[in-house]
Write an enzyme that holds these catalytic residues in place. Sequence first.
Site, PDB file in Angstrom:
ATOM      1  CE1 TYR A  43      19.269 -37.552   3.330  1.00  2.89           C
ATOM      2  CE2 TYR A  43      17.690 -36.200   4.934  1.00  2.89           C
ATOM      3  CZ  TYR A  43      18.908 -37.264   4.454  1.00  2.89           C
ATOM      4  OH  TYR A  43      19.323 -38.078   5.735  1.00  2.89           O
ATOM      5  CG  PHE A  45      12.738 -42.902  -0.106  1.00  2.34           C
ATOM      6  CD1 PHE A  45      13.519 -41.643   0.288  1.00  2.34           C
ATOM      7  CD2 PHE A  45      13.281 -43.426  -1.297  1.00  2.34           C
ATOM      8  CE1 PHE A  45      14.818 -41.477  -0.196  1.00  2.34           C
ATOM      9  CE2 PHE A  45      14.555 -43.038  -1.916  1.00  2.34           C
ATOM     10  CZ  PHE A  45      15.278 -42.196  -1.334  1.00  2.34           C
ATOM     11  NE  ARG A  50      28.390 -42.809   1.900  1.00  2.00           N
ATOM     12  CZ  ARG A  50      27.047 -42.615   1.345  1.00  2.00           C
ATOM     13  NH1 ARG A  50      26.303 -41.802   2.231  1.00  2.00           N
ATOM     14  NH2 ARG A  50      26.549 -43.528   0.701  1.00  2.00           N
ATOM     15  CB  THR A  82      21.213 -47.192   2.049  1.00  2.00           C
ATOM     16  OG1 THR A  82      22.055 -46.401   1.523  1.00  2.00           O
ATOM     17  CG2 THR A  82      19.969 -46.054   2.350  1.00  2.00           C
ATOM     18  CG  HIS A 142      23.631 -37.391   5.979  1.00  2.00           C
ATOM     19  ND1 HIS A 142      23.253 -37.858   4.610  1.00  2.00           N
ATOM     20  CD2 HIS A 142      24.631 -36.498   5.831  1.00  2.00           C
ATOM     21  CE1 HIS A 142      24.026 -37.010   3.664  1.00  2.00           C
ATOM     22  NE2 HIS A 142      24.693 -36.081   4.644  1.00  2.00           N
ATOM     23  CG  ASN A 144      19.413 -44.911   7.216  1.00  2.00           C
ATOM     24  OD1 ASN A 144      19.339 -43.919   7.695  1.00  2.00           O
ATOM     25  ND2 ASN A 144      19.745 -45.018   5.994  1.00  2.00           N
ATOM     26  CD  GLU A 204      25.709 -33.557   2.387  1.00  2.00           C
ATOM     27  OE1 GLU A 204      26.306 -34.182   3.287  1.00  2.00           O
ATOM     28  OE2 GLU A 204      25.275 -34.333   1.441  1.00  2.00           O
ATOM     29  NE  ARG A 219      22.985 -45.570   7.272  1.00  2.00           N
ATOM     30  CZ  ARG A 219      23.088 -45.094   6.208  1.00  2.00           C
ATOM     31  NH1 ARG A 219      23.739 -45.636   5.204  1.00  2.00           N
ATOM     32  NH2 ARG A 219      22.695 -43.955   6.002  1.00  2.00           N
ATOM     33  CE  LYS A 264      19.501 -39.977   8.137  1.00  2.00           C
ATOM     34  NZ  LYS A 264      19.188 -41.065   6.880  1.00  2.00           N
TER      35      LYS A 264
HETATM   36  P1  IDP Z   1      22.548 -42.894   2.345  1.00  2.00           P
HETATM   37  O1  IDP Z   1      22.137 -42.228   3.482  1.00  2.00           O
HETATM   38  O2  IDP Z   1      23.094 -44.138   2.424  1.00  2.00           O
HETATM   39  O3  IDP Z   1      23.628 -41.908   1.445  1.00  2.00           O
HETATM   40  P2  IDP Z   1      20.635 -42.260   0.126  1.00  2.00           P
HETATM   41  O4  IDP Z   1      20.293 -43.061  -0.882  1.00  2.00           O
HETATM   42  O5  IDP Z   1      21.107 -40.969  -0.145  1.00  2.00           O
HETATM   43  O6  IDP Z   1      21.221 -43.087   1.239  1.00  2.00           O
HETATM   44  O7  IDP Z   1      19.576 -41.863   0.774  1.00  2.00           O
HETATM   45  C1  IDP Z   1      19.007 -40.892   1.903  1.00  2.00           C
HETATM   46  C2  IDP Z   1      18.364 -41.362   3.059  1.00  2.00           C
HETATM   47  O8  IDP Z   1      16.889 -41.509   2.446  1.00  2.00           O
HETATM   48  C3  IDP Z   1      18.415 -42.623   3.638  1.00  2.00           C
HETATM   49  O9  IDP Z   1      19.761 -42.551   4.359  1.00  2.00           O
HETATM   50  C4  IDP Z   1      17.219 -43.221   4.215  1.00  2.00           C
HETATM   51  O10 IDP Z   1      17.292 -42.391   5.244  1.00  2.00           O
HETATM   52  C5  IDP Z   1      16.302 -42.742   2.955  1.00  2.00           C
HETATM   53  N1  IDP Z   1      16.111 -43.631   2.070  1.00  2.00           N
HETATM   54  C6  IDP Z   1      16.644 -44.090   0.953  1.00  2.00           C
HETATM   55  N2  IDP Z   1      16.303 -44.944   0.407  1.00  2.00           N
HETATM   56  C7  IDP Z   1      15.054 -45.371   1.058  1.00  2.00           C
HETATM   57  C8  IDP Z   1      14.140 -46.228   0.900  1.00  2.00           C
HETATM   58  O11 IDP Z   1      14.260 -47.053  -0.162  1.00  2.00           O
HETATM   59  N3  IDP Z   1      12.829 -46.248   1.552  1.00  2.00           N
HETATM   60  C9  IDP Z   1      12.958 -45.529   2.722  1.00  2.00           C
HETATM   61  N4  IDP Z   1      13.879 -44.698   3.058  1.00  2.00           N
HETATM   62  C10 IDP Z   1      15.017 -44.488   2.053  1.00  2.00           C
HETATM   63 MG    MG Z   2      23.213 -40.153   0.420  1.00  2.00          MG
END
Ligand code: IDP
Ligand code: MG
Length: 154
Positions: A49, A57, A85, A91, A115, A112, A126, A102, A9
């Site tokens: 997404y 968010f 993963r 996350t 992806h 973070n 994807e 991370r 990212k």
């Molecule tokens: P992942 O990337 O670990 O699969 P997901 O829950 O699929 O996590 O969320 C996608 C992306 O959305 C995350 O990688 C992060 O950048 C963002 N995100 C998820 N939860 C939050 C949050 O609570 N606050 C801000 N950004 C979030």
């Molecule tokens: Mg995800």
Amino acid sequence: METTLIILKPDAVQRGLMGQIIDRFERKGLQVVGARMMMVPEELARTHYAEHEGKPFFPGLIRFVTSSPVLLLAIRGINAVAVCRKLIGATNGGKAEPGTIRGDFGLSGGYNMIHGSDSAESAQRELALWFKPEELLDYKLDAEKWSYDPSDHP
Ligand code: IDP
Ligand code: MG
């Protein structure tokens, strides 16, 4: 063999972490079969997404991933989706285990760095969204015979 989509990212690119993150995958024995940098169009970010649309968010996430270039990677290996993963970690960087990408490089929940597809089905969807078929290269990684035991192969 499985192929998964990884996106470094904007924060990873801007913080100069691309090399160190790619190194994590390479030294694990995984194979890079596709790579491209791009500015992400908003529509593509929203489609990628889509499962998060409506969450608080979501608008910030779309602003973030479209704000500066990303690096797309297609990574191949046995169980590549789950292995990646695990390398990526939880996350939220502040909660992710040390030793994960991370957990070692970040503190943020949103910024973070990376992806990774969360299932084989997501990976297929994807990869088709971000890469043209001809951008995914089928080539033999010579070191692979030292990364896998013959009995590892299905
Ligand atoms: P992942 O990337 O670990 O699969 P997901 O829950 O699929 O996590 O969320 C996608 C992306 O959305 C995350 O990688 C992060 O950048 C963002 N995100 C998820 N939860 C939050 C949050 O609570 N606050 C801000 N950004 C979030
Ligand atoms: Mg995800």
